[in-house]
Motif scaffolding. Structure first.
Motif, PDB file in Angstrom:
ATOM      1  N   HIS A  93      -7.588  -4.937  11.690  1.00 49.36           N
ATOM      2  CA  HIS A  93      -8.208  -4.934  10.353  1.00 49.36           C
ATOM      3  C   HIS A  93      -7.488  -6.589   9.746  1.00 49.36           C
ATOM      4  O   HIS A  93      -6.679  -7.035  10.619  1.00 49.36           O
ATOM      5  CB  HIS A  93      -8.044  -4.949   9.241  1.00 49.36           C
ATOM      6  N   HIS A 144      -5.866  -4.695   3.384  1.00 50.17           N
ATOM      7  CA  HIS A 144      -7.463  -4.801   3.860  1.00 50.17           C
ATOM      8  C   HIS A 144      -7.787  -5.724   3.393  1.00 50.17           C
ATOM      9  O   HIS A 144      -9.241  -5.387   2.612  1.00 50.17           O
ATOM     10  CB  HIS A 144      -8.240  -3.069   4.340  1.00 50.17           C
ATOM     11  N   GLU A 190       1.445  -0.949  15.041  1.00 51.48           N
ATOM     12  CA  GLU A 190       1.569  -1.705  14.917  1.00 51.48           C
ATOM     13  C   GLU A 190       2.366  -2.908  14.406  1.00 51.48           C
ATOM     14  O   GLU A 190       2.915  -2.829  14.158  1.00 51.48           O
ATOM     15  CB  GLU A 190       0.795  -1.122  12.988  1.00 51.48           C
ATOM     16  N   ASP A 234       1.954  -5.417   7.062  1.00 49.13           N
ATOM     17  CA  ASP A 234       1.158  -3.975   7.387  1.00 49.13           C
ATOM     18  C   ASP A 234       1.807  -3.061   8.760  1.00 49.13           C
ATOM     19  O   ASP A 234       0.998  -3.674  10.227  1.00 49.13           O
ATOM     20  CB  ASP A 234      -0.015  -3.838   7.245  1.00 49.13           C
ATOM     21  N   TYR A 266       0.567  -1.333  -0.128  1.00 47.87           N
ATOM     22  CA  TYR A 266      -0.408   0.163  -0.266  1.00 47.87           C
ATOM     23  C   TYR A 266       1.076   0.974  -0.036  1.00 47.87           C
ATOM     24  O   TYR A 266       2.348   1.420   0.408  1.00 47.87           O
ATOM     25  CB  TYR A 266      -0.807   0.444   1.466  1.00 47.87           C
ATOM     26  N   HIS A 324      -4.397   9.266   6.530  1.00 50.38           N
ATOM     27  CA  HIS A 324      -3.123   8.518   5.305  1.00 50.38           C
ATOM     28  C   HIS A 324      -2.837  10.148   4.547  1.00 50.38           C
ATOM     29  O   HIS A 324      -3.021   9.755   3.774  1.00 50.38           O
ATOM     30  CB  HIS A 324      -4.513   7.622   4.723  1.00 50.38           C
ATOM     31  N   ASP A 369       4.162   3.799   8.666  1.00 46.92           N
ATOM     32  CA  ASP A 369       3.202   2.149   8.116  1.00 46.92           C
ATOM     33  C   ASP A 369       3.293   1.875   6.876  1.00 46.92           C
ATOM     34  O   ASP A 369       3.581   3.067   6.026  1.00 46.92           O
ATOM     35  CB  ASP A 369       1.187   3.479   8.346  1.00 46.92           C
ATOM     36  N   GLU A 390      -3.326  -2.341  15.783  1.00 47.67           N
ATOM     37  CA  GLU A 390      -2.584  -0.916  15.692  1.00 47.67           C
ATOM     38  C   GLU A 390      -3.529   0.789  16.128  1.00 47.67           C
ATOM     39  O   GLU A 390      -3.842   1.761  15.376  1.00 47.67           O
ATOM     40  CB  GLU A 390      -2.975  -0.799  13.892  1.00 47.67           C
TER      41      GLU A 390
HETATM   42  N1  GLY Z   1      -1.431   0.827   6.053  1.00 46.85           N
HETATM   43  C1  GLY Z   1      -3.004   0.745   6.401  1.00 46.85           C
HETATM   44  C2  GLY Z   1      -3.575   0.416   7.368  1.00 46.85           C
HETATM   45  O1  GLY Z   1      -2.766   0.510   8.390  1.00 46.85           O
HETATM   46  O2  GLY Z   1      -4.634   0.095   8.307  1.00 46.85           O
END
Ligand code: GLY
Ligand code: MN
Ligand code: MN
Length: 463
Positions: free
Chosen positions: A344, A351, A433, A261, A220, A232, A249, A393
């Motif tokens: 998530h 995601h 996270e 992630d 991402y 974001h 991130d 996270e």
């Molecule tokens: N990197 C996107 C999220 O942590 O949801």
């Protein structure tokens, strides 16, 4: 790619779960960036990858749940294409590699669907998320008599979600090895590079370069910002200053396209100030206690709520919130500082399966989505099961426009000490996270540890 047996078994399970009609799975097409021959990097559809493995454009699979027939649609290249693209694997070899016996040219797909629809056979397909696919589906589902079969199949969505939610050992290994080979080293390097006068893009460029030079990609767009309160934030043009907080991130995507992630928050210059230490310690406690609570049978929403309570308790002890913690969390006043969900699902998508609809993935009849600000953004809420991979996270952010708006509205003044927030308006944000596998007895944090405690992060920042 996995072996042909893996894909064959997945499709067999899918056909059994759906149990009627035909299942149509599209691979993605190339997508034009600024003119049609200049394309974005190709990213295959994740459902197609899961059931048919191939990572090239312009393929589709049709599965007949009654007869069991499986067809791979696509075209062998002519010499004109080969001049530009070189030899490609033949369609029949592609089909063999994933355990499919029948190959048809793509131009036959519309007619084959038309014939099936004329026999009143249901065509199950998944929600399209690209405009070209939406247009193609609208065209293909035209039944010829003015009628259109234009709704996606809830049965298919549910069947796919139930399969893809539970990761097998190969998938877990793919994620874990990517964390160790690429994502973790990215963070170790970033911690060393986070010094005053360095631009954010020097670090985000290093991160992306580390993935690319090992044959990986990014799962991402990278967040690498001293304005971590913008959730974001994809701007990387700031020159960093001593004592700012850099949120990174970022996660490499494996060669088979599994995501990782991770988020770490790094003090520019290598030492957290005492105010940063206070807030960081709260987020760290929320994250580590959330991870400790992960086990099968627990609704992830409960773990989110517990993290919200830890954040609330911590902010109360700093004098930024007041009143009863349970009351604050139940009305959602803490969401001023923690306005997103705890995590998530993660897999072939960062995601995971969000294209199929968040509520199918993260909610069920027992756990329904809340409309409350903050909690409404929780993507994963339902009971955890062994084989789920989820992110954890939590974060605390000081978002000036949100603070100003709520203060002007006198929102939750019985709980929020707006007068105490003024010195924090330039604080930014902190998020931590990790990626966690739910096991039959509890959980396993994927990948080797990446520096996370204050002592570990400060140590890793030293050259
Ligand atoms: N990197 C996107 C999220 O942590 O949801
Ligand atoms: Mn993330
Ligand atoms: Mn995440």
């Amino acid at each position: 790619m996995h072996t042909a047996e893996v894909y064959t078994q997945r499709r067999k399970n899918l056909m059994q779960k759906v149990g009627n009609g035909l299942i149509l799975l599209f691979g993605n097409k190339e997508s034009a960036m600024n003119y049609s021959a200049n394309t974005y990097p190709f990213r295959q559809d994740s459902n197609f990858l899961y059931y048919a493995g191939h990572d090239e454009p312009d393929l589709a699979v049709l599965l007949d749940t009654q007869s069991g027939e499986q067809i791979l649609y696509g075209d062998d290249l002519g010499v004109e294409d080969i001049i530009w693209m070189g030899y490609q694997e033949s369609m029949s070899k592609k089909a063999e590699n994933v355990g499919i016996e029948v190959v048809r040219p793509m131009e036959k797909l519309a007619g084959d669907l038309c014939k099936a629809m004329a026999k009143n056979r249901k065509i199950h397909y998944l929600p399209p998320y690209r405009e070209d696919r939406k247009a193609q589906i609208a065209f293909l589902m035209e039944t010829g008599n003015g009628k259109r079969e234009d709704s996606t199949s809830e049965e298919l969505i549910r069947a796919v979600v139930s399969q893809r939610s539970v990761k097998d050992d190969n998938e877990i290994q793919e994620i874990e090895s990517t964390l160790n080979a690429v994502t973790r080293p990215m963070y170790l390097n970033a911690m060393k590079m986070a010094k005053p006068e360095v631009f954010e893009y020097e670090i985000s460029g290093m991160i992306e370069g580390m993935a690319l030079k090992q044959g990986y990609s990014m799962a991402y767009p990278i967040i690498c910002s001293v304005n971590g309160e913008i959730l974001h934030n994809h701007y990387h043009g700031n020159r960093m200053k001593e004592n700012q907080l850099l949120i990174i991130d970022a996660g490499a995507e494996s060669r088979l396209h599994y995501a990782t992630d991770i988020t770490r928050t790094i003090p520019v210059g290598g030492r957290f100030t005492s105010r940063q230490t206070d807030i960081y310690s709260i987020v760290l406690k929320a994250e580590t206690e959330a991870i400790s609570g992960i086990q099968p049978g627990i609704p992830y929403r409960d773990i989110h709520m517990n993290a919200a309570a830890i954040i609330t308790e911590g902010l109360k002890s700093l004098g930024l919130l007041k009143g009863n913690v349970a009351d604050i969390v139940s009305v959602g006043a803490h969401a001023l500082f923690f306005p997103h969900g705890l995590g998530h699902m993660m897999g072939l998508d960062v995601h995971d399966m969000e294209d199929l609809g968040e509520d199918y993935v993260g909610y069920d009849v027992d756990v329904q989505r809340s409309g409350q600000f903050g909690l409404a953004y929780l993507r994963m809420a339902r009971k955890l099961e062994p084989g789920f991979v989820i992110t954890v996270e939590p974060g605390i952010y000081f978002i000036p426009p949100l603070i100003e708006k709520w203060e002007a509205e006198k929102k939750f003044t019985e709980f929020i000490r707006y007068d105490k927030l003024k010195p924090y308006l330039d604080f930014g944000g902190i998020r931590i996270e990790d990626d966690v596998l739910v096991t039959s007895t509890g959980h396993h944090v994927l990948g080797d540890p990446i520096p996370k405690t204050i002592v570990e992060v400060e140590q890793a920042c030293k050259i």
